[in-house]
Design an enzyme around this catalytic site. Structure first.
Site, PDB file in Angstrom:
ATOM      1  N   CYS A 116      21.176  -4.599 -49.463  1.00  8.58           N
ATOM      2  CA  CYS A 116      20.393  -4.631 -48.200  1.00  8.58           C
ATOM      3  C   CYS A 116      19.009  -5.531 -48.398  1.00  8.58           C
ATOM      4  CB  CYS A 116      20.046  -3.483 -47.533  1.00  8.58           C
ATOM      5  SG  CYS A 116      19.638  -3.117 -46.043  1.00  8.58           S
ATOM      6  N   HIS A 209      24.757  -0.077 -47.503  1.00  8.69           N
ATOM      7  CA  HIS A 209      24.134   0.665 -48.716  1.00  8.69           C
ATOM      8  C   HIS A 209      25.472   1.358 -49.044  1.00  8.69           C
ATOM      9  CE1 HIS A 209      19.879   0.603 -47.963  1.00  8.69           C
ATOM     10  NE2 HIS A 209      20.181   0.221 -46.921  1.00  8.69           N
ATOM     11  N   GLU A 211      25.640   3.023 -52.037  1.00  6.70           N
ATOM     12  CA  GLU A 211      25.179   4.045 -52.521  1.00  6.70           C
ATOM     13  C   GLU A 211      25.328   5.485 -51.657  1.00  6.70           C
ATOM     14  OE1 GLU A 211      21.223   2.670 -51.008  1.00  6.70           O
ATOM     15  OE2 GLU A 211      23.024   1.873 -51.697  1.00  6.70           O
TER      16      GLU A 211
END
Length: 239
Positions: A116, A209, A211
Site C-alpha cells: 500500500c 493489503h 495481510e
C-alpha cells in the site's frame, strides 16, 4: 529445524499506545503474523530520527528481507506536487524513514515486499508520481474488496497465478506516473495500478493489503511465502 530468516518490518510512529506512557514504534500484528506463519521472524525497525538514517544500509545488512508496510499518505512534496485537500501526510520523520528504507533496499538488493503506502513510497523514490485522490468510479478502493489480475509472465503472476482474485483494499491514492526501473504487474478492473515490480532489484510491491486475508487467501499467503523464500535464498547465498 531451519533458523527463521530475519524479516525487518518498518515501524510506524504512534503518538499513544495502550499500556505505554509515551509514544511508540509499532507494527501491524497482521503483517507480523503473516511473516511468522510462513517461516520468517518479524522484527520491527525503530524509526530513528533522520540524522541517523545515513547508516541505514548497514543497519539493514543483518536482515534477510524487508516488509515496507502501509500507513498514511506520503507528503506530495516528495514527488513534486502541491497537497490535494484530501491528502493527509504522515509524520515528517516517518516519511524520511520510509523513503530511506526504500532507497536502501534498492541499493543493497534486499528481498522486499512493499504494501500500500510502501508501494507508493517506492514509486516516489524511483521518480514516479501519485494520484492524490482517486475519483469515484466502478471500483471502490477505500475499505473494500475487489478483484485484481496479475500481468502474464510477471513475477507476481508466478506467485499468485494468472487468474483474477479478490483483495482487501484500503487506499484513496494510486500510482500515476510509474517510476524508473518499475513495471506494472497488476491492475484492477478500472485500470488502477495494483502491483509494481522492480526490473533489477528484488522488490515486489502491491497496492492492496495482503495481510488482511493471508489466513484465508491462497494468493495473499503466497506473497508472504514468496518473500520468505527469497529471503532464505539470499541468506544461503550470503553464507
Amino acid at each position: 529445524m531451519s533458523v527463521r530468516p530475519l524479516i525487518l518490518v518498518v515501524g510506524r510512529r504512534a503518538t499513544t499506545v495502550s499500556g505505554l506512557r509515551f509514544s511508540a514504534t509499532v507494527a501491524a500484528e497482521a503483517v507480523c503474523e503473516a511473516v511468522f506463519a510462513d517461516g520468517g521472524e518479524p522484527l520491527v525497525l525503530h524509526g530513528a530520527d533522520r540524522g541517523q538514517l545515513p547508516d541505514l544500509s548497514q543497519r539493514l545488512s543483518g536482515f534477510a528481507g524487508v516488509v515496507l508496510p502501509g500507513g498514511s499518505d506520503l507528503d506530495p512534496a516528495h514527488y513534486g506536487q502541491d497537497r490535494h485537500p484530501k491528502t493527509t501526510p504522515d509524520h515528517d520523520e516517518q516519511d524520511a524513514l520510509d523513503l530511506a528504507v526504500a532507497r536502501a533496499v534498492l541499493e543493497v538488493g534486499l528481498p522486499t515486499l512493499a504494501i500500500c503506502r510502501g508501494l507508493q513510497v517506492v514509486n516516489a523514490v524511483c521518480g514516479g508520481t501519485l494520484i492524490q485522490h482517486i475519483p469515484p468510479g466502478p471500483v471502490e478502493h477505500l475499505d473494500a474488496l475487489h478483484e485484481v489480475t496479475a500481468v502474464a509472465g510477471s513475477r507476481l503472476a508466478a506467485v499468485v497465478g494468472p487468474q483474477p482474485f479478490t483483495v482487501s483494499s484500503y487506499h484513496h491514492q494510486a500510482v500515476d506516473r510509474v517510476g524508473r526501473g518499475l513495471r506494472v504487474t497488476a491492475r484492477a478492473a478500472d485500470g488502477c495500478v495494483e502491483a509494481l515490480e522492480h526490473t533489477s532489484a528484488d522488490l515486489l510491491a502491491v497496492q492492496w493489503h495482503p495481510e488482511d486475508l493471508a489466513a484465508t487467501s491462497r494468493q495473499d499467503a503466497a506473497l508472504f511465502a514468496d518473500l520468505i523464500d527469497r529471503a532464505r535464498n539470499r541468506k544461503e547465498v550470503a553464507a
